[in-house]
Design a protein around this motif. Structure first.
Motif, PDB file in Angstrom:
ATOM      1  N   UNK A  38       0.832  -1.202   0.000  1.00 37.17           N
ATOM      2  CA  UNK A  38       0.000   0.000   0.000  1.00 37.17           C
ATOM      3  C   UNK A  38       0.871   1.258   0.000  1.00 37.17           C
ATOM      4  N   UNK A  39       1.921   1.263   0.783  1.00 40.74           N
ATOM      5  CA  UNK A  39       2.820   2.424   0.810  1.00 40.74           C
ATOM      6  C   UNK A  39       3.523   2.582  -0.539  1.00 40.74           C
ATOM      7  N   UNK A  40       3.901   1.467  -1.148  1.00 42.00           N
ATOM      8  CA  UNK A  40       4.507   1.528  -2.485  1.00 42.00           C
ATOM      9  C   UNK A  40       3.527   2.122  -3.496  1.00 42.00           C
ATOM     10  N   UNK A  41       2.262   1.741  -3.386  1.00 42.85           N
ATOM     11  CA  UNK A  41       1.237   2.282  -4.284  1.00 42.85           C
ATOM     12  C   UNK A  41       1.085   3.782  -4.067  1.00 42.85           C
ATOM     13  N   UNK A  42       1.093   4.201  -2.816  1.00 36.25           N
ATOM     14  CA  UNK A  42       0.984   5.637  -2.519  1.00 36.25           C
ATOM     15  C   UNK A  42       2.207   6.400  -3.048  1.00 36.25           C
ATOM     16  N   UNK A  43       3.378   5.828  -2.926  1.00 40.87           N
ATOM     17  CA  UNK A  43       4.594   6.458  -3.447  1.00 40.87           C
ATOM     18  C   UNK A  43       4.543   6.556  -4.968  1.00 40.87           C
ATOM     19  N   UNK A  44       4.086   5.486  -5.581  1.00 45.49           N
ATOM     20  CA  UNK A  44       3.948   5.471  -7.043  1.00 45.49           C
ATOM     21  C   UNK A  44       2.949   6.550  -7.477  1.00 45.49           C
ATOM     22  N   UNK A  45       1.859   6.641  -6.761  1.00 43.26           N
ATOM     23  CA  UNK A  45       0.845   7.653  -7.063  1.00 43.26           C
ATOM     24  C   UNK A  45       1.441   9.060  -6.942  1.00 43.26           C
ATOM     25  N   UNK A  46       2.230   9.292  -5.921  1.00 42.67           N
ATOM     26  CA  UNK A  46       2.867  10.606  -5.753  1.00 42.67           C
ATOM     27  C   UNK A  46       3.769  10.941  -6.931  1.00 42.67           C
ATOM     28  N   UNK A  47       4.517   9.953  -7.413  1.00 38.25           N
ATOM     29  CA  UNK A  47       5.397  10.181  -8.575  1.00 38.25           C
ATOM     30  C   UNK A  47       4.568  10.523  -9.813  1.00 38.25           C
ATOM     31  N   UNK A  48       3.476   9.810 -10.002  1.00 35.35           N
ATOM     32  CA  UNK A  48       2.604  10.084 -11.151  1.00 35.35           C
ATOM     33  C   UNK A  48       2.005  11.481 -11.026  1.00 35.35           C
ATOM     34  N   UNK A  49       1.552  11.834  -9.833  1.00 33.60           N
ATOM     35  CA  UNK A  49       0.962  13.163  -9.629  1.00 33.60           C
ATOM     36  C   UNK A  49       1.979  14.272  -9.878  1.00 33.60           C
ATOM     37  N   UNK A 125      -8.010   4.321  -7.544  1.00 36.67           N
ATOM     38  CA  UNK A 125      -9.094   3.346  -7.393  1.00 36.67           C
ATOM     39  C   UNK A 125      -8.639   2.177  -6.511  1.00 36.67           C
ATOM     40  N   UNK A 126      -7.437   1.692  -6.742  1.00 35.49           N
ATOM     41  CA  UNK A 126      -6.931   0.579  -5.926  1.00 35.49           C
ATOM     42  C   UNK A 126      -6.800   1.011  -4.465  1.00 35.49           C
ATOM     43  N   UNK A 127      -6.251   2.197  -4.249  1.00 31.15           N
ATOM     44  CA  UNK A 127      -6.093   2.690  -2.879  1.00 31.15           C
ATOM     45  C   UNK A 127      -7.454   2.920  -2.210  1.00 31.15           C
ATOM     46  N   UNK A 128      -8.423   3.404  -2.953  1.00 26.78           N
ATOM     47  CA  UNK A 128      -9.770   3.590  -2.405  1.00 26.78           C
ATOM     48  C   UNK A 128     -10.370   2.250  -1.997  1.00 26.78           C
TER      49      UNK A 128
END
Length: 140
Positions: A38-49, A125-128
């Motif tokens: 989950x933290x990796x997904x959040x980090x990935x999301x931050x990079x995309x943002x 969506x995955x994080x939600x």
């Protein structure tokens, strides 16, 4: 123009390959039930943002060019173009070609930005879903 099409295809291929690679690695962690997925997904999301934010001005300008290109295409009727050809009005034909190329380049920028938006949406969506699932587990 053929060179621009080739470049678009290459840019799109690279963009989609990078997205697939990043999400594929993340999916492997998720499927492997890695604790920090989950933290990796959040980090990935931050990079995309951040990537989306960095391109925001360029994408906004491209969206304006696309809108202008759509309007230009409406005004340049087949009859008018045929008339310019018949009268050999090369400056008008050159101007039309330049505008068409700007429109094409702008749509490429917007299309590539759309891939970033789709990646962001998939991660959100995955994080939600993770948030919903974890709330349900805690409630039980």
């Amino acid at each position: 123009m053929g060179q621009r099409i080739d470049q678009f295809c290459e840019d799109l291929r690279l963009k989609l390959t990078n997205i697939d690679s990043g999400l594929g690695g993340l999916k492997a962690k998720i499927d492997g039930k890695v604790q920090n997925a989950e933290q990796d997904a959040r980090s990935h999301l931050e990079r995309v943002q951040k990537r989306i934010e960095q391109d925001r001005t360029k994408v906004s300008a491209a969206q304006t060019d696309v809108k202008n290109g759509v309007e230009e295409r409406k005004t340049a009727t087949r009859d008018k173009i045929a008339e310019w050809k018949a009268k050999q009005e090369t400056s008008k034909l050159q101007n039309r070609a330049d505008k068409a190329e700007r429109y094409a380049a702008a749509t490429i920028v917007v299309a590539l930005a759309g891939a970033d938006d789709a990646e962001q949406a998939a991660l959100e969506a995955w994080l939600a879903r993770q948030d919903a699932n974890s709330a349900q587990v805690k409630a039980a």
